[in-house]
Design an enzyme around this catalytic site. Structure first.
Site, PDB file in Angstrom:
ATOM      1  N   HIS A 212      35.774  23.321  74.795  1.00  0.00           N
ATOM      2  CA  HIS A 212      34.728  23.703  74.016  1.00  0.00           C
ATOM      3  C   HIS A 212      34.564  22.676  72.693  1.00  0.00           C
ATOM      4  O   HIS A 212      33.581  22.042  72.199  1.00  0.00           O
ATOM      5  CB  HIS A 212      35.050  25.114  73.377  1.00  0.00           C
TER       6      HIS A 212
ATOM      7  N   ASN B 157      27.459  26.686  63.470  1.00  0.00           N
ATOM      8  CA  ASN B 157      27.152  26.260  64.670  1.00  0.00           C
ATOM      9  C   ASN B 157      26.785  24.617  64.667  1.00  0.00           C
ATOM     10  O   ASN B 157      26.302  24.315  65.679  1.00  0.00           O
ATOM     11  CB  ASN B 157      25.917  27.221  65.131  1.00  0.00           C
TER      12      ASN B 157
ATOM     13  N   LYS C 231      35.731  29.004  56.381  1.00  0.00           N
ATOM     14  CA  LYS C 231      35.367  30.093  57.250  1.00  0.00           C
ATOM     15  C   LYS C 231      35.157  31.361  56.320  1.00  0.00           C
ATOM     16  O   LYS C 231      34.465  32.186  56.696  1.00  0.00           O
ATOM     17  CB  LYS C 231      36.122  29.918  58.625  1.00  0.00           C
TER      18      LYS C 231
ATOM     19  N   ARG D  33      26.194  32.150  57.809  1.00  0.00           N
ATOM     20  CA  ARG D  33      27.101  31.625  58.798  1.00  0.00           C
ATOM     21  C   ARG D  33      26.458  30.818  59.996  1.00  0.00           C
ATOM     22  O   ARG D  33      27.315  30.144  60.783  1.00  0.00           O
ATOM     23  CB  ARG D  33      27.502  33.178  59.550  1.00  0.00           C
TER      24      ARG D  33
ATOM     25  N   GLU E 189      36.676  21.238  65.387  1.00  0.00           N
ATOM     26  CA  GLU E 189      36.173  22.485  64.418  1.00  0.00           C
ATOM     27  C   GLU E 189      36.533  22.052  62.779  1.00  0.00           C
ATOM     28  O   GLU E 189      35.656  22.527  61.995  1.00  0.00           O
ATOM     29  CB  GLU E 189      36.755  23.876  64.877  1.00  0.00           C
TER      30      GLU E 189
ATOM     31  N   LYS F  69      34.544  37.816  64.952  1.00  0.00           N
ATOM     32  CA  LYS F  69      33.999  38.001  66.090  1.00  0.00           C
ATOM     33  C   LYS F  69      34.814  38.136  67.194  1.00  0.00           C
ATOM     34  O   LYS F  69      35.816  37.248  67.738  1.00  0.00           O
ATOM     35  CB  LYS F  69      33.041  36.473  66.608  1.00  0.00           C
TER      36      LYS F  69
ATOM     37  N   HIS G   5      26.988  23.599  73.510  1.00  0.00           N
ATOM     38  CA  HIS G   5      26.806  24.687  74.456  1.00  0.00           C
ATOM     39  C   HIS G   5      26.040  24.290  75.684  1.00  0.00           C
ATOM     40  O   HIS G   5      26.481  24.862  76.985  1.00  0.00           O
ATOM     41  CB  HIS G   5      26.244  26.234  74.069  1.00  0.00           C
TER      42      HIS G   5
ATOM     43  N   GLU H 240      26.391  37.031  60.485  1.00  0.00           N
ATOM     44  CA  GLU H 240      25.363  36.036  60.953  1.00  0.00           C
ATOM     45  C   GLU H 240      23.926  36.263  60.837  1.00  0.00           C
ATOM     46  O   GLU H 240      23.350  36.129  61.855  1.00  0.00           O
ATOM     47  CB  GLU H 240      26.087  35.505  62.314  1.00  0.00           C
TER      48      GLU H 240
ATOM     49  N   HIS I  31      26.745  23.030  67.919  1.00  0.00           N
ATOM     50  CA  HIS I  31      27.175  23.960  69.080  1.00  0.00           C
ATOM     51  C   HIS I  31      25.970  24.183  69.929  1.00  0.00           C
ATOM     52  O   HIS I  31      26.080  24.459  71.092  1.00  0.00           O
ATOM     53  CB  HIS I  31      27.691  25.205  68.556  1.00  0.00           C
TER      54      HIS I  31
ATOM     55  N   ARG J  52      37.684  53.813  69.767  1.00  0.00           N
ATOM     56  CA  ARG J  52      36.853  53.372  68.697  1.00  0.00           C
ATOM     57  C   ARG J  52      37.513  52.735  67.593  1.00  0.00           C
ATOM     58  O   ARG J  52      36.785  52.622  66.438  1.00  0.00           O
ATOM     59  CB  ARG J  52      35.931  54.826  68.143  1.00  0.00           C
TER      60      ARG J  52
HETATM   61  N1  LIG Z   1      35.555  34.486  67.873  1.00  0.00           N
HETATM   62  C1  LIG Z   1      35.187  33.354  67.354  1.00  0.00           C
HETATM   63  O1  LIG Z   1      34.826  33.336  66.401  1.00  0.00           O
HETATM   64  C2  LIG Z   1      35.379  32.326  68.183  1.00  0.00           C
HETATM   65  C3  LIG Z   1      35.044  31.063  67.376  1.00  0.00           C
HETATM   66  C4  LIG Z   1      35.382  29.916  68.331  1.00  0.00           C
HETATM   67  C5  LIG Z   1      35.697  29.931  69.653  1.00  0.00           C
HETATM   68  N2  LIG Z   1      36.089  31.186  70.243  1.00  0.00           N
HETATM   69  C6  LIG Z   1      36.509  31.443  71.861  1.00  0.00           C
HETATM   70  O2  LIG Z   1      37.886  30.950  71.697  1.00  0.00           O
HETATM   71  C7  LIG Z   1      37.965  30.506  73.143  1.00  0.00           C
HETATM   72  C8  LIG Z   1      38.686  29.166  72.912  1.00  0.00           C
HETATM   73  O3  LIG Z   1      39.741  29.212  72.213  1.00  0.00           O
HETATM   74  P1  LIG Z   1      40.801  28.168  72.375  1.00  0.00           P
HETATM   75  O4  LIG Z   1      40.351  26.583  72.170  1.00  0.00           O
HETATM   76  O5  LIG Z   1      42.317  28.466  71.656  1.00  0.00           O
HETATM   77  O6  LIG Z   1      41.166  28.282  73.973  1.00  0.00           O
HETATM   78  P2  LIG Z   1      42.437  29.121  74.904  1.00  0.00           P
HETATM   79  O7  LIG Z   1      42.553  30.304  74.274  1.00  0.00           O
HETATM   80  O8  LIG Z   1      41.944  28.930  76.207  1.00  0.00           O
HETATM   81  O9  LIG Z   1      43.657  28.025  74.759  1.00  0.00           O
HETATM   82  C9  LIG Z   1      43.628  26.876  75.170  1.00  0.00           C
HETATM   83  C10 LIG Z   1      44.934  26.639  76.345  1.00  0.00           C
HETATM   84  O10 LIG Z   1      46.185  26.384  75.531  1.00  0.00           O
HETATM   85  C11 LIG Z   1      47.074  27.425  75.830  1.00  0.00           C
HETATM   86  N3  LIG Z   1      47.879  27.707  74.763  1.00  0.00           N
HETATM   87  C12 LIG Z   1      47.718  28.380  73.567  1.00  0.00           C
HETATM   88  N4  LIG Z   1      48.565  28.445  72.643  1.00  0.00           N
HETATM   89  C13 LIG Z   1      49.469  27.334  73.211  1.00  0.00           C
HETATM   90  C14 LIG Z   1      50.556  26.866  72.689  1.00  0.00           C
HETATM   91  N5  LIG Z   1      51.153  27.268  71.385  1.00  0.00           N
HETATM   92  N6  LIG Z   1      51.201  26.055  73.164  1.00  0.00           N
HETATM   93  C15 LIG Z   1      50.889  25.626  74.829  1.00  0.00           C
HETATM   94  N7  LIG Z   1      49.785  26.103  75.134  1.00  0.00           N
HETATM   95  C16 LIG Z   1      49.077  27.235  74.430  1.00  0.00           C
HETATM   96  C17 LIG Z   1      46.336  28.435  76.447  1.00  0.00           C
HETATM   97  O11 LIG Z   1      47.163  29.325  76.999  1.00  0.00           O
HETATM   98  C18 LIG Z   1      45.170  27.856  77.129  1.00  0.00           C
HETATM   99  O12 LIG Z   1      45.557  27.003  78.608  1.00  0.00           O
HETATM  100  C19 LIG Z   1      36.740  30.605  73.757  1.00  0.00           C
HETATM  101  O13 LIG Z   1      36.548  31.698  74.719  1.00  0.00           O
HETATM  102  C20 LIG Z   1      35.629  30.582  72.675  1.00  0.00           C
HETATM  103  O14 LIG Z   1      34.474  31.322  73.137  1.00  0.00           O
HETATM  104  C21 LIG Z   1      35.748  32.324  69.510  1.00  0.00           C
HETATM  105 ZN   LIG Z   2      33.076  26.317  67.938  1.00  0.00          ZN
END
Ligand SMILES: NC(=O)c1ccc[n+]([C@@H]2O[C@H](COP(=O)([O-])OP(=O)(O)OC[C@H]3O[C@@H](n4cnc5c(N)ncnc54)[C@H](O)[C@@H]3O)[C@@H](O)[C@H]2O)c1
Ligand SMILES: [Zn+2]
Length: 359
Positions: A262, A242, A224, A238, A182, A140, A249, A234, A245, A118
């Site tokens: 993304h 988007n 942020k 917030r 972003e 999130k 999406h 949100e 987005h 929990r």
């Molecule tokens: N929680 C939120 O508010 C929120 C906001 C935006 C996006 N997201 C989520 O985040 C995800 C995308 O995140 P992302 O863009 O970081 O993608 P990711 O986590 O897939 O990372 C991108 C790639 O880079 C690699 N990588 C990470 N750090 C590295 C480093 N220092 N050196 C070399 N390679 C590295 C990873 O292994 C991966 O292959 C999605 O699932 C999306 O839904 C969440």
């Molecule tokens: Zn985004």
């Protein structure tokens, strides 16, 4: 080192930004209340940085779990590996889960921390530009379901976010540019000076100049943090985060996740939102062009993919979770630095904006 606070009353937490923060053990230790920790990372990031984090955790019993790398693994089945590790190592309610990786690792480790017993302590160590400016801040967390992205999750705030700009040196360029999308977004929705600063400093960011990166991350996290503090769950402003987005999406969805990153889809989506804002007479011709030029300079796409037709866009945009009561609200620009959530447009205007977005 720069330090900001996400102001959420007794759940407030710091964001640290700087070069080589992973070597500063005291920073991490300070936010670990108990005697145990679980580091969650993936196959790509662990070989690069796990030993560094592990080395500064002396005196704390710590274990690790290494997930496969990729958005396709952001699901309940792989999430279970984190719970398996928690239980196998007898981690109690006082344990701390440390997310070491990009947004995928952060979202999964975050949801595991929200739900294991929990709720246990969570520390985010984001290692992609996108996760440093976006996903690690704001609480999130979650995983994807076969029928929808991010459909299973929780709001759950970390105890601290540690963004080490040095980790960005190993990031592939495409991922770096996806993170820039972003940052550009924050300028467009709230901060004209950031937009102007980016025009002068995008090349430094693409060169990974540590000072430029730290500044851009700081300003982004501040925006942020402000938005999240005003609207944690949100229900209002917030939603401005988007921008680009809803179009984005639809592109990610139609092209298959992983084909377009993304941030790339958001880049094209923001260009589409800018065109629509221009066509509605809200954004001047010159400002619209400046927005699109900035997106292009960050090596991001600015056009709708030729593979998608307008009806496909409309259909996929309608299933986006931002549709409330059957009305598709879009984030559009009244000005650079001033975004609004609106349904004050007609379907033919939306169609025209998509039509004008093909190369
Ligand atoms: N929680 C939120 O508010 C929120 C906001 C935006 C996006 N997201 C989520 O985040 C995800 C995308 O995140 P992302 O863009 O970081 O993608 P990711 O986590 O897939 O990372 C991108 C790639 O880079 C690699 N990588 C990470 N750090 C590295 C480093 N220092 N050196 C070399 N390679 C590295 C990873 O292994 C991966 O292959 C999605 O699932 C999306 O839904 C969440
Ligand atoms: Zn985004």
């Amino acid at each position: 080192m720069k330090q900001l606070t996400v102001d959420l009353g007794e759940r407030s937490y710091p964001i640290y930004i700087g070069d080589d923060l992973l070597s500063q053990g005291a920073l991490l230790q300070k936010h670990i209340p108990g005697k145990s920790a679980l580091i969650v990372s993936n196959e790509t990031v662990a070989p690069l940085y796990l030993s560094k984090v592990s080395a500064v955790l002396s005196g704390i019993r710590h274990e690790s779990v290494i997930l496969p790398d990729g958005e396709v693994y952001k699901n309940l089945e792989i999430l279970n590996r984190i719970y398996d590790a928690c239980l196998k190592h007898h981690l109690d309610r006082n344990t701390t889960i440390i997310a070491l990786g990009g947004g995928v690792v952060g979202d999964m480790a975050g949801f595991a921390a929200a739900s294991y017993q929990r709720g246990v302590n969570l520390i985010q160590i984001p290692t992609t530009l996108l996760s440093q400016v976006d996903s690690s801040v704001g609480g999130k967390t979650g995983v994807n379901h076969a029928l929808g992205k991010n459909m299973i999750g929780a709001f759950y705030q970390p105890r601290a976010v540690i963004a080490d700009t040095r980790t960005l040196n190993t990031l592939p360029e495409r991922e770096l540019c996806a993170g820039l999308a972003e940052i550009i977004k924050y300028g467009l929705i709230r901060d004209r000076p950031l937009f102007d600063w980016l025009n002068g400093n995008l090349d430094a960011l693409l060169r990974r100049d540590p000072q430029a990166l730290a500044y851009a991350i700081e300003v982004s996290c501040q925006i942020k943090a402000d938005v999240v503090a005003a609207d944690e769950h949100e229900s209002g402003q917030r939603a401005l985060l988007n921008l680009g987005h809803t179009f984005g999406h639809a592109i990610e969805n139609a092209m298959g996740y992983g084909q377009w990153l993304h941030g790339e889809a958001v880049g094209a989506g923001m260009a589409m939102a800018a065109r629509m804002s221009q066509q509605l007479g809200w954004l001047s011709q010159a400002d619209g062009e400046a927005v699109i030029a900035q997106i292009a300079r960050a090596k991001l796409p600015i056009h709708a993919p030729a593979e998608m037709n307008i009806d496909q866009f409309l259909e996929l945009m309608a299933v986006d979770k931002k549709v409330l009561d059957g009305v598709l609200r879009l984030v559009l620009l009244k000005d650079i630095g001033n975004a609004v959530v609106t349904n004050d447009y007609s379907e033919s205007q939306l169609r025209a904006a998509i039509q004008s977005s093909y190369a």
